[in-house]
Design an enzyme around this catalytic site. Sequence first.
Site, PDB file in Angstrom:
ATOM      1  N   ILE B 205       0.893  20.014  -0.564  1.00  8.11           N
ATOM      2  CA  ILE B 205      -0.052  20.348  -1.619  1.00  8.11           C
ATOM      3  C   ILE B 205      -1.029  19.191  -1.768  1.00  8.11           C
ATOM      4  O   ILE B 205      -0.614  18.032  -1.796  1.00  8.11           O
ATOM      5  CB  ILE B 205       0.695  20.557  -2.957  1.00  8.11           C
ATOM      6  N   LYS B 206      -2.303  19.555  -1.837  1.00 12.52           N
ATOM      7  CA  LYS B 206      -3.317  18.526  -2.041  1.00 12.52           C
ATOM      8  C   LYS B 206      -3.992  18.774  -3.375  1.00 12.52           C
ATOM      9  O   LYS B 206      -4.517  19.865  -3.620  1.00 12.52           O
ATOM     10  CB  LYS B 206      -4.347  18.608  -0.924  1.00 12.52           C
ATOM     11  N   VAL B 207      -3.986  17.753  -4.241  1.00 13.56           N
ATOM     12  CA  VAL B 207      -4.683  17.870  -5.524  1.00 13.56           C
ATOM     13  C   VAL B 207      -5.535  16.614  -5.716  1.00 13.56           C
ATOM     14  O   VAL B 207      -5.450  15.663  -4.947  1.00 13.56           O
ATOM     15  CB  VAL B 207      -3.694  18.017  -6.704  1.00 13.56           C
TER      16      VAL B 207
END
Lengths: 307, 307, 307, 307, 307
Positions: B205-207
């Site tokens: 997951i990239k945030v």
Amino acid sequence: MPVTDRVKQILANYSSDNPGTLTQIARLLNTGKLAGTGKLVILPVDQGFEHGGARSFAPNPDAYDPDYHFQLAVDAGCNAYAAPLGFLEAGAARFAGQIPLILKLNNSDSLAKMDQPISAITGSVDDALRLGCVAIGYTIYPGSGARNQMYEDLRELTAEAKSKGLAVVVWSYPRGAGISKDGELAIDVVAYGAQIAAQLGAHIIKVKPPKDFIEQSEAKKVFEKYNIPTKTLSDRIRHVVQSSFAGKRIVIFSGGEAKGNDEILAEVKGIAEGGGFGSIMGRNAFQRPRAQAIKLLHDVMEVYRKA
Amino acid sequence: MPVTDRVKQILANYSSDNPGTLTQIARLLNTGKLAGTGKLVILPVDQGFEHGGARSFAPNPDAYDPDYHFQLAVDAGCNAYAAPLGFLEAGAARFAGQIPLILKLNNSDSLAKMDQPISAITGSVDDALRLGCVAIGYTIYPGSGARNQMYEDLRELTAEAKSKGLAVVVWSYPRGAGISKDGELAIDVVAYGAQIAAQLGAHIIKVKPPKDFIEQSEAKKVFEKYNIPTKTLSDRIRHVVQSSFAGKRIVIFSGGEAKGNDEILAEVKGIAEGGGFGSIMGRNAFQRPRAQAIKLLHDVMEVYRKA
Amino acid sequence: MPVTDRVKQILANYSSDNPGTLTQIARLLNTGKLAGTGKLVILPVDQGFEHGGARSFAPNPDAYDPDYHFQLAVDAGCNAYAAPLGFLEAGAARFAGQIPLILKLNNSDSLAKMDQPISAITGSVDDALRLGCVAIGYTIYPGSGARNQMYEDLRELTAEAKSKGLAVVVWSYPRGAGISKDGELAIDVVAYGAQIAAQLGAHIIKVKPPKDFIEQSEAKKVFEKYNIPTKTLSDRIRHVVQSSFAGKRIVIFSGGEAKGNDEILAEVKGIAEGGGFGSIMGRNAFQRPRAQAIKLLHDVMEVYRKA
Amino acid sequence: MPVTDRVKQILANYSSDNPGTLTQIARLLNTGKLAGTGKLVILPVDQGFEHGGARSFAPNPDAYDPDYHFQLAVDAGCNAYAAPLGFLEAGAARFAGQIPLILKLNNSDSLAKMDQPISAITGSVDDALRLGCVAIGYTIYPGSGARNQMYEDLRELTAEAKSKGLAVVVWSYPRGAGISKDGELAIDVVAYGAQIAAQLGAHIIKVKPPKDFIEQSEAKKVFEKYNIPTKTLSDRIRHVVQSSFAGKRIVIFSGGEAKGNDEILAEVKGIAEGGGFGSIMGRNAFQRPRAQAIKLLHDVMEVYRKA
Amino acid sequence: MPVTDRVKQILANYSSDNPGTLTQIARLLNTGKLAGTGKLVILPVDQGFEHGGARSFAPNPDAYDPDYHFQLAVDAGCNAYAAPLGFLEAGAARFAGQIPLILKLNNSDSLAKMDQPISAITGSVDDALRLGCVAIGYTIYPGSGARNQMYEDLRELTAEAKSKGLAVVVWSYPRGAGISKDGELAIDVVAYGAQIAAQLGAHIIKVKPPKDFIEQSEAKKVFEKYNIPTKTLSDRIRHVVQSSFAGKRIVIFSGGEAKGNDEILAEVKGIAEGGGFGSIMGRNAFQRPRAQAIKLLHDVMEVYRKA
């Protein structure tokens, strides 16, 4: 059909493609008066669909006949002839083997008012195969609210074309709610349109020659900060070529509306000096009397050959 | 290629996945200067598509060339390089086997005005296979009215990718009518975005690094009642990691707009202290001159290695 | 695993289903402390998706970890554990064979503002098979303008699930432009929601415990004319069960927001007395400390066992 | 690429084919030193598969290298290069656009003893597309008990190739239980083999130069009754051409085993005088030193050019 | 993972393949103690299927356990581990990312008496993807009357594997009615087997080290006429490499039956001197005690490294 070093160099930029697709790109680059130079002049005739018969062909009524355009492309020594399904079907058998064909897979007419500009898909990859084409053509309108539909349709056509050994030519014409009318030709917008086509996987990109004008304020800051020259046409072409993966994607320029020979040749000189790969010239070719058209196309090719 | 205990521990969190997908996650974790540490630094270059050529590459014109980014990722010792179809196709054959690739399957440009933010699907799982990628990448905009379309498209791509032994990286960027402009970086919103990506089945997951601000009033009550600390960046990172299945999903953080080295390294230190798995750093890498970019990426990797 | 007369009786109500689906319903009814009684207590955990991590798990931070819920459902002796794709994938291999699983196939977050309430489809019947689930779960919002989309999506998923030997659990939560906010819990509306789910082919229906209030004037006339009792919770539950094909479809009731033990047990007593088949209890379980949650679930099961 | 009258005349014989297939036939006829004459010299290299490496390439060890044959075909000015999958894959990308390719879709080795002669299918029409071929090639053995299998496989491949715009080249080599060893070259048998290939829909037929001998007694009666001349090679070629739809199908002749230049050129003269369309010359080309091979091929082409 | 010049040189021989397949070949060449040298040592364990458990594993009973072989390949620094479906499934998740895997897609047991030798297809390309393999493996028996079935099955598997970005390893073991028992190892036959595998599109070819003996009389004439040296093992290996497209296809040699260390190392020296790309060594590895096996494999690798 030996291949020149320049053509090999260009083909090396497409090394992820299969030999079938490479063969079609090589055919495009190995045809006509510019064969082997890495430069291209293509004859496109989708104006009948886009503007109707009279607006397209009345200036030179021979051009109502689909055979006229095949013969013009052959006799002028073009690299290819691009048209919608109907025009290609009308002559493809008779002219088999005489000129590489590009099937324009989507087209728009000027009868309907669309909320968001988007062309209709009017041909298929299998049509391109049965007609003996070297490539499919597809128009995107970055800036349109129907952008996703166009990019996604193109994605599927591109994947199929590549797997079947065809090349992909993308006409990238920014327009729609996101862009002002003038902005369609702004240097930032045209260069952005070329970048998008390249990122979508196009082998050959067709854009309009950009004007010395910047549409988007965020872009303006960057052009100013980094002193990107945009004053002359060659400056702007150079930027578009750079924006097409540093020249690793073939990018060619449309001739636009009909105009005088001198104006055309001056423009072509600018394109050639800026490193453009060539021209795609429709109305300025087929709306002239045949002899004049061939003369003009030869002159254009000479400019590219000397570049 | 022996696998460290830390990598085995991480792989155990994905025990419902098939060995093909586990192999790709292991490849990601076993590449580059951070190989074996369970930390990652990924080079993403979708800015050309998102913002156009000049805004992306004018600060360091070598970066117009697609090969530049492959070589930068290799030389800097990144874990992977992520880009849209066109950029990957341009170099995937030449750089085969040198760096794990992530094909960004949807992309957005900044020419169109969309009613609801949603990217176009510009690649397929089969493209990822033929280009030799370890993973697909996909961006969701939680908060957009087009949420369902995005989640459902992702669901199909995810199912296909997993069945074919690929990993799935989800960029989760809340935006749209449901969220204020500032709220896009609010800690409750960013952590919620991470939770959604995890629930949708993302492996990675990239945030964005969240700010000390709470957008939703219902969330505010909970943060206050349970004294969830949000003052320092590490506090907030810790909450995002917790919201990513108690750290059982890999969550990495984007670098955002170009800024100074000290600022970047301070931010990375905060991410590392909060238990973040790493950084995905695009503009702060490729917009610097090559030597500086490599130096910076090495410094960033050192921070993670020591964490 | 011999099957009790009561379970046989219930299975007889699904005699048009194939033996695969019957087997899954039997597994649900034959698991946990209520095995064989025809009553069920299910642990559902979709709050992370619906409300975000903090609002769901901050009261009991162990619950951020997906494994926590599998273990809680096993240790409390629940009949099943229901969750979205990500949560199930995170533990399904590790807990294989320990607890029947229900894959929630659609989910909604509270970041977006949707014109009409409708969840995104976030999983597939094939996902349910590969994760070893006994059933799929799906939420409908009768009263929403997006009703048809939901019913039609459910129809396809239901047909596929049944043909592949899975059971179907429908969460029926009337809401949307057609219903007032209070009306969502009105007895006529809740009972109508259960009827719709049954008509759509659900094997198990989940509704909220209704309040003593009638939303629709046409319904009011009928309730009055025929003296349908609605004063006590058991009265209302009895009506909902009746509306679920005279009790020939399993109908269970959600616990709603977190509240005190006494309140919960009183409500469960009302459900049990009214002939409800059981409870699906999420936040009231996983937001309590583990020991208290297990104690409460056991108490709830005791109420059903004695009913 | 203007097309000569002779080529147009030949293409007119294939007027039921789609423009794609016509384009490929035109490409074959428009390539090399014989471009435009309607005559062809093709380089085939399937001997590695058919007889093994040493028997094929030991006389000229450079020929072990797959690139050698592409370059030989280009430099000698052949119309096309034909080979099995492996040999084409080894060089198709490197030589893209330099020489028309024919993918030999079935092949036989001389290690196995087959009850009835039949080759294995070792490539597909889609392989031909992805490798950029102009045609597929296929060998039939009329006279074999496995005839139906071969004709039926060919039928499917032919239908697919034609729909995808490829041409079809059939090697027709009568052999098997129905024919004596000598009879394989009998004039009645060879002419019959050509007729069968034509009837099966071949665009181009390859047979061996026939001998003055009649295999079948029923045929003998007819040859005698109607005084069909078979004494000279040109007589016999003329009959084979006649049997190939009165010359409306292209029929070319193999060179057979390696032999002296004079013998070859005499034979080619006979073929040319009899109206044969050309030669397909493998071992007599690649088993000679490169310079000699090119010289010989040029001499052969000269014979055809003058015919 | 920078790639050495030698590896780049080898990859250039596969330029018609897509980047996915190139990536897998690069992974094979970039793993283990021989990484980057262009040489390979692969551990194959299909003997359990081919000869049964006791005949395969009784000499070293630890080898009954599938995990044993994964660990042996990792610890010995092999380039890859090749085995049938069952053996790979047993450990692929546990050893994910530790060693490139090759799924042997067809296998034969020694219980049945087949009229014509042919293996059963026991796995699929999709199995290879879900298990995270870099390549499929397939055995052909040129010389068998069932040749066509094998070549055609291989053709389909090869096309699918290549399109999905996998590499193809072909075990070419001539045997069957067309060949004498001794002839299976004759230099002409082994070299012919390698040629066939290459023509069928194999990326990597596995044959047995040939003996100084010529099986086919037609071949004998050629070997004698052209003085092809066959006396030493290196002579013969050199011929096999030449027959594998002049060394443009990777060809490796099996170790055959268990024998003494000195004998093995002498043979490997001969293979290395003749230009062989490496060894695939099963029984001589796993039938020795683990420490001895690792020592031997390291010694073998040293021979190749120094070549």
